[in-house]
Scaffold this motif. Structure first.
Motif, PDB file in Angstrom:
ATOM      1  N   LYS A  29     -16.085 -33.218 -47.388  1.00 44.94           N
ATOM      2  CA  LYS A  29     -15.578 -34.187 -46.398  1.00 44.94           C
ATOM      3  C   LYS A  29     -14.504 -33.597 -45.493  1.00 44.94           C
ATOM      4  N   ARG A  30     -14.439 -32.282 -45.426  1.00 47.22           N
ATOM      5  CA  ARG A  30     -13.468 -31.627 -44.545  1.00 47.22           C
ATOM      6  C   ARG A  30     -13.907 -31.802 -43.096  1.00 47.22           C
ATOM      7  N   LYS A  31     -12.939 -32.092 -42.228  1.00 46.91           N
ATOM      8  CA  LYS A  31     -13.245 -32.283 -40.805  1.00 46.91           C
ATOM      9  C   LYS A  31     -13.148 -30.942 -40.072  1.00 46.91           C
ATOM     10  N   THR A  32     -14.117 -30.683 -39.216  1.00 46.32           N
ATOM     11  CA  THR A  32     -14.079 -29.441 -38.441  1.00 46.32           C
ATOM     12  C   THR A  32     -14.352 -29.749 -36.976  1.00 46.32           C
ATOM     13  N   ILE A  33     -13.911 -28.842 -36.120  1.00 50.66           N
ATOM     14  CA  ILE A  33     -14.236 -28.978 -34.693  1.00 50.66           C
ATOM     15  C   ILE A  33     -15.231 -27.879 -34.348  1.00 50.66           C
ATOM     16  N   LEU A  34     -16.402 -28.291 -33.872  1.00 50.90           N
ATOM     17  CA  LEU A  34     -17.443 -27.326 -33.548  1.00 50.90           C
ATOM     18  C   LEU A  34     -17.789 -27.435 -32.072  1.00 50.90           C
ATOM     19  N   LEU A  35     -17.808 -26.285 -31.410  1.00 50.08           N
ATOM     20  CA  LEU A  35     -18.052 -26.294 -29.970  1.00 50.08           C
ATOM     21  C   LEU A  35     -19.502 -25.984 -29.622  1.00 50.08           C
ATOM     22  N   ILE A  36     -20.343 -25.779 -30.631  1.00 48.40           N
ATOM     23  CA  ILE A  36     -21.773 -25.628 -30.334  1.00 48.40           C
ATOM     24  C   ILE A  36     -22.555 -26.604 -31.205  1.00 48.40           C
ATOM     25  N   THR A  37     -23.696 -27.041 -30.718  1.00 52.58           N
ATOM     26  CA  THR A  37     -24.479 -28.022 -31.459  1.00 52.58           C
ATOM     27  C   THR A  37     -25.310 -27.319 -32.537  1.00 52.58           C
ATOM     28  N   GLN A  38     -25.791 -28.103 -33.504  1.00 51.55           N
ATOM     29  CA  GLN A  38     -26.672 -27.549 -34.536  1.00 51.55           C
ATOM     30  C   GLN A  38     -27.930 -26.971 -33.880  1.00 51.55           C
ATOM     31  N   GLU A  39     -28.387 -27.644 -32.836  1.00 51.88           N
ATOM     32  CA  GLU A  39     -29.588 -27.189 -32.132  1.00 51.88           C
ATOM     33  C   GLU A  39     -29.400 -25.795 -31.520  1.00 51.88           C
ATOM     34  N   GLN A  40     -28.270 -25.622 -30.832  1.00 48.49           N
ATOM     35  CA  GLN A  40     -27.973 -24.315 -30.233  1.00 48.49           C
ATOM     36  C   GLN A  40     -27.852 -23.255 -31.318  1.00 48.49           C
ATOM     37  N   GLU A  41     -27.183 -23.657 -32.402  1.00 50.96           N
ATOM     38  CA  GLU A  41     -26.949 -22.725 -33.490  1.00 50.96           C
ATOM     39  C   GLU A  41     -28.270 -22.301 -34.137  1.00 50.96           C
ATOM     40  N   THR A  42     -29.152 -23.289 -34.384  1.00 53.05           N
ATOM     41  CA  THR A  42     -30.454 -23.011 -34.987  1.00 53.05           C
ATOM     42  C   THR A  42     -31.277 -22.090 -34.093  1.00 53.05           C
ATOM     43  N   SER A  43     -31.244 -22.373 -32.801  1.00 55.84           N
ATOM     44  CA  SER A  43     -32.002 -21.571 -31.856  1.00 55.84           C
ATOM     45  C   SER A  43     -31.523 -20.111 -31.870  1.00 55.84           C
ATOM     46  N   LEU A  44     -30.213 -19.911 -31.895  1.00 51.13           N
ATOM     47  CA  LEU A  44     -29.662 -18.558 -31.990  1.00 51.13           C
ATOM     48  C   LEU A  44     -30.017 -17.918 -33.327  1.00 51.13           C
ATOM     49  N   GLY A  45     -29.974 -18.728 -34.391  1.00 54.40           N
ATOM     50  CA  GLY A  45     -30.317 -18.235 -35.728  1.00 54.40           C
ATOM     51  C   GLY A  45     -31.753 -17.743 -35.785  1.00 54.40           C
ATOM     52  N   ASN A  46     -32.662 -18.508 -35.187  1.00 56.38           N
ATOM     53  CA  ASN A  46     -34.080 -18.119 -35.186  1.00 56.38           C
ATOM     54  C   ASN A  46     -34.300 -16.822 -34.409  1.00 56.38           C
ATOM     55  N   GLU A  47     -33.626 -16.691 -33.270  1.00 60.18           N
ATOM     56  CA  GLU A  47     -33.733 -15.461 -32.468  1.00 60.18           C
ATOM     57  C   GLU A  47     -33.216 -14.263 -33.259  1.00 60.18           C
ATOM     58  N   ALA A  48     -32.053 -14.463 -33.890  1.00 60.13           N
ATOM     59  CA  ALA A  48     -31.440 -13.380 -34.659  1.00 60.13           C
ATOM     60  C   ALA A  48     -32.338 -12.977 -35.829  1.00 60.13           C
ATOM     61  N   PHE A  49     -32.989 -13.977 -36.441  1.00 61.95           N
ATOM     62  CA  PHE A  49     -33.872 -13.706 -37.587  1.00 61.95           C
ATOM     63  C   PHE A  49     -35.077 -12.866 -37.145  1.00 61.95           C
ATOM     64  N   LYS A  50     -35.610 -13.212 -35.986  1.00 61.40           N
ATOM     65  CA  LYS A  50     -36.736 -12.436 -35.434  1.00 61.40           C
ATOM     66  C   LYS A  50     -36.336 -10.978 -35.253  1.00 61.40           C
ATOM     67  N   GLN A  51     -35.127 -10.804 -34.736  1.00 63.92           N
ATOM     68  CA  GLN A  51     -34.624  -9.451 -34.489  1.00 63.92           C
ATOM     69  C   GLN A  51     -34.495  -8.687 -35.811  1.00 63.92           C
ATOM     70  N   VAL A  52     -33.898  -9.355 -36.816  1.00 60.49           N
ATOM     71  CA  VAL A  52     -33.693  -8.697 -38.110  1.00 60.49           C
ATOM     72  C   VAL A  52     -35.034  -8.342 -38.752  1.00 60.49           C
ATOM     73  N   THR A  53     -35.971  -9.283 -38.749  1.00 62.99           N
ATOM     74  CA  THR A  53     -37.261  -9.015 -39.405  1.00 62.99           C
ATOM     75  C   THR A  53     -38.043  -7.918 -38.676  1.00 62.99           C
ATOM     76  N   SER A  54     -37.898  -7.845 -37.363  1.00 62.02           N
ATOM     77  CA  SER A  54     -38.634  -6.803 -36.633  1.00 62.02           C
ATOM     78  C   SER A  54     -38.060  -5.413 -36.929  1.00 62.02           C
ATOM     79  N   GLU A  55     -36.803  -5.374 -37.354  1.00 62.98           N
ATOM     80  CA  GLU A  55     -36.163  -4.086 -37.622  1.00 62.98           C
ATOM     81  C   GLU A  55     -36.173  -3.732 -39.111  1.00 62.98           C
TER      82      GLU A  55
END
Ligand SMILES: [Zn+2]
Length: 259
Positions: A29-55
């Motif tokens: 229940k800790r409060k945090t301030i996040l400046l990016i949305t889960q959607e943006q974060e997921t999209s970046l995560g998926n891109e990064a994962f593609k990069q890692v798996t290709s290498e």
């Protein structure tokens, strides 16, 4: 820089707080301030994962890969994140003692961490811990703190929206995925305690004995004293205080364990 520009940046910052704003971490229940949305974060995560798996080269060990997928499935099933697109891979790299979960649910283990996990329970400790960092959005919080710091000189928010290489690096760095980019940014003690707490609750709910976590971190500590520091410990600092904290909260965590 003119006063007008500073005002603009300040307004942009306020807008982000209002639009994206405050989030509450599940379980603590800790409060945090996040400046990016889960959607943006997921999209970046998926891109990064593609990069890692290709290498990377996936492990050809069918049994070990099956255990990673089994533990991942069981723990993700209790993580209560229906919008995550889970994936669990084992990368063949005995020299890399590391594992990570990117936002959106992409998990990778390196074969180098398996001897320290020892068995399925040990894998569940690491799996729970990494998934906890992702669902508590620790990487986004770290990126957000970085954004605030860099707000004047470098508008990372725009970089995230445009998915620039800078934003890719930030997300990889944010989630302890250090090996491919050569930056080792440790999680804070607060994030580590939180990931231990949430991670062990998740493993307990999935049917794994959470007391295994204490043994795992003791092994890690011993390992770090014997040889050069593995990547996992560079990003997940470990000491006796952390083990003591885990032991202190164990009675509470065990309430989630059925056996
Ligand atoms: Zn950690």
């Amino acid at each position: 820089m003119g006063a007008g520009k500073i005002v603009n940046i300040f307004l942009l910052f306020l807008t982000f707080i209002l639009v994206v704003g405050c989030a509450t971490v599940q379980y603590t229940k800790r409060k945090t301030i996040l400046l990016i949305t889960q959607e943006q974060e997921t999209s970046l995560g998926n891109e990064a994962f593609k990069q890692v798996t290709s290498e990377s080269k996936l492990s050809s060990d069918i049994n070990q890969t099956a255990i990673i997928k089994k533990v991942g499935s069981k723990i993700s099933a209790v993580a209560d994140k229906p919008d995550f697109q889970w994936d669990f891979i084992l990368i063949e790299d005995t020299g890399t003692v590391n594992a990570f979960c990117l936002p959106g649910g992409k998990v990778a283990f390196y074969t180098g961490i398996l001897p320290l996990c020892q068995d399925e329970n040990g894998i569940a400790v690491v799996m729970g811990h990494e998934i906890a960092h992702a669902i508590a959005r620790h990487g986004a919080e770290r990126m957000s703190q970085g954004m605030v710091t860099d707000m004047v000189g470098n508008l990372l928010t725009e970089a995230v929206a445009a998915k620039t290489p800078e934003a890719q690096k930030a997300i990889l760095n944010g989630y302890g995925m250090a090996t491919s980019i050569g930056i080792l940014l440790p999680f804070s003690r607060k994030h580590e305690y939180e990931a231990d707490y949430i991670g062990t609750i998740l493993m307990a709910k999935a049917g794994y004995d959470p007391r295994t976590a204490v043994e795992f971190w003791k092994r890690m500590l011993q390992h770090s004293q014997g040889s050069s520091m593995p990547e996992f410990l560079s990003t997940h600092p470990n000491d006796l205080k952390r083990i003591a904290e885990l032991e202190r909260r164990m009675p509470e965590i065990l309430k989630h364990y059925a056996n």
